[in-house]
Design an enzyme around this catalytic site. Structure first.
Site, PDB file in Angstrom:
ATOM      1  N   ASP A  82     -52.586 -11.649 -32.053  1.00 33.77           N
ATOM      2  CA  ASP A  82     -53.612 -12.343 -32.828  1.00 33.77           C
ATOM      3  C   ASP A  82     -54.093 -11.391 -33.908  1.00 33.77           C
ATOM      4  O   ASP A  82     -54.574 -10.292 -33.616  1.00 33.77           O
ATOM      5  CB  ASP A  82     -54.781 -12.761 -31.925  1.00 33.77           C
ATOM      6  CG  ASP A  82     -55.858 -13.498 -32.706  1.00 33.77           C
ATOM      7  OD1 ASP A  82     -55.522 -14.506 -33.353  1.00 33.77           O
ATOM      8  OD2 ASP A  82     -57.025 -13.073 -32.667  1.00 33.77           O
ATOM      9  N   GLU A 176     -48.978 -15.367 -35.436  1.00 26.01           N
ATOM     10  CA  GLU A 176     -49.386 -16.509 -36.241  1.00 26.01           C
ATOM     11  C   GLU A 176     -48.744 -16.462 -37.626  1.00 26.01           C
ATOM     12  O   GLU A 176     -48.578 -15.391 -38.202  1.00 26.01           O
ATOM     13  CB  GLU A 176     -50.909 -16.521 -36.416  1.00 26.01           C
ATOM     14  CG  GLU A 176     -51.703 -16.653 -35.140  1.00 26.01           C
ATOM     15  CD  GLU A 176     -53.171 -16.387 -35.378  1.00 26.01           C
ATOM     16  OE1 GLU A 176     -53.946 -17.355 -35.406  1.00 26.01           O
ATOM     17  OE2 GLU A 176     -53.541 -15.214 -35.545  1.00 26.01           O
ATOM     18  N   ASP A 260     -60.343 -13.620 -28.935  1.00 25.09           N
ATOM     19  CA  ASP A 260     -59.119 -13.073 -29.521  1.00 25.09           C
ATOM     20  C   ASP A 260     -58.010 -12.867 -28.487  1.00 25.09           C
ATOM     21  O   ASP A 260     -56.837 -13.140 -28.761  1.00 25.09           O
ATOM     22  CB  ASP A 260     -59.429 -11.755 -30.237  1.00 25.09           C
ATOM     23  CG  ASP A 260     -60.415 -11.948 -31.380  1.00 25.09           C
ATOM     24  OD1 ASP A 260     -60.403 -13.025 -31.992  1.00 25.09           O
ATOM     25  OD2 ASP A 260     -61.193 -11.015 -31.651  1.00 25.09           O
TER      26      ASP A 260
END
Length: 286
Positions: A82, A176, A260
């Site tokens: 993340d 991501e 997170d």
């Protein structure tokens, strides 16, 4: 086309040994041997050389080399990443890597040197001198360039070491697929996002994974990794999880979630699904 004087460069192909290296020199066409320092041993066939002059006045030679890269051993470990601003990355195993914020740390020095540069520019303008003829301006321009160079070098070193460490220790890396270009339009966060260099980091992960036989999976940017409970897959609404909330209790399974770490676990799980589907699809076509 690049502005002359900002970063001048040219590329020359290696034709029958016109580009070569020794222990402390590099041979270039029409120039011959030039003293040079190499960070590592050149192993492979040199295809071309790019010679560049940096704003600080330093010269660099970048060699394009064709070589064979041996795959790294399998670790049977997978990781989800993340990306963030407070922590540069948070991993699905709970590890948090602080954001070094190289630009922010040197911002005061950079601002000070830029103000002096602006004054030098005004003095030269008042005296009707060209900036190229103003020695004081050119000296100060190099000082500003050196601060930028230090920021860039520190950032590259950090990103290279971190990306290689992740590739070395994990077989599947899920991250991501952020819309960085869209995110930097936010004026309040633009400088912090640019300082983080997420794009450069994911690019390094991509080519190093390809080199060393690992798998990088990019998750759809719209996947609700932060709002989904990694324990039971319950999804919160945007109103239920505003950006300032860093921990939350799942109303369905009552699991305590660090925002997170929870997101990185979901990114890993989604990445493993996509990696499995890709493998199955390839096998089916075969």
């Amino acid at each position: 086309m690049q502005k002359k004087g900002h970063r001048d460069s040219y590329t020359t192909n290696n034709q029958k040994g016109t580009v070569a290296v020794t222990n402390n020199t590099v041979k270039l066409p029409k120039i011959g041997h030039i003293k040079a320092k190499f960070p590592s041993i050149i192993n492979g066939l040199i295809k071309s050389a790019t010679i560049s002059k940096e704003p600080t006045g330093k010269y660099f030679v970048s060699l394009l080399v064709e070589t064979i890269v041996e795959p790294l051993p399998k670790t049977y470990s997978n990781i989800g990443i993340d990306l963030g601003l407070t922590d540069f990355i948070v991993l699905s195993d709970g590890t948090k890597v602080a954001n070094p914020k190289f630009l922010a740390k040197l911002q005061a020095q950079l601002t000070r040197e830029q103000k002096i540069l602006a004054k030098r520019r005004e003095v030269a303008k008042a005296a009707n001198r060209k900036l190229s003829d103003s020695r004081n301006y050119q000296k100060q321009r190099i000082k500003v360039a050196k601060v930028y160079e230090r920021i860039t070098n520190c950032r590259k070193d950090f990103l290279h070491k971190l990306s290689f460490n992740l590739i070395k220790n994990h077989d599947v890396i899920a991250v991501e697929d952020l819309n960085v270009k869209g995110m930097v339009k936010n004026k309040k966060l633009a400088k912090a996002i640019a300082d983080s260099s997420w794009s450069a980091f994911t690019t390094m992960l991509a080519y190093k994974a390809d080199w060393y036989g690992k798998t990088l999976v990019k998750i759809d940017r719209w996947y609700p990794s932060s709002k989904t409970c990694s324990g039971c897959a319950h999804v919160l609404t945007k109103a239920e999880l505003p950006l300032q909330v860093k921990t939350w209790n799942c109303p369905s399974c009552l699991q305590d979630n660090d925002r997170d770490i929870n997101a990185s676990i979901n990114i890993l799980n989604e990445g493993l699904k996509l990696a499995t589907l890709k493998t199955v699809g390839t096998t089916g076509l075969a």
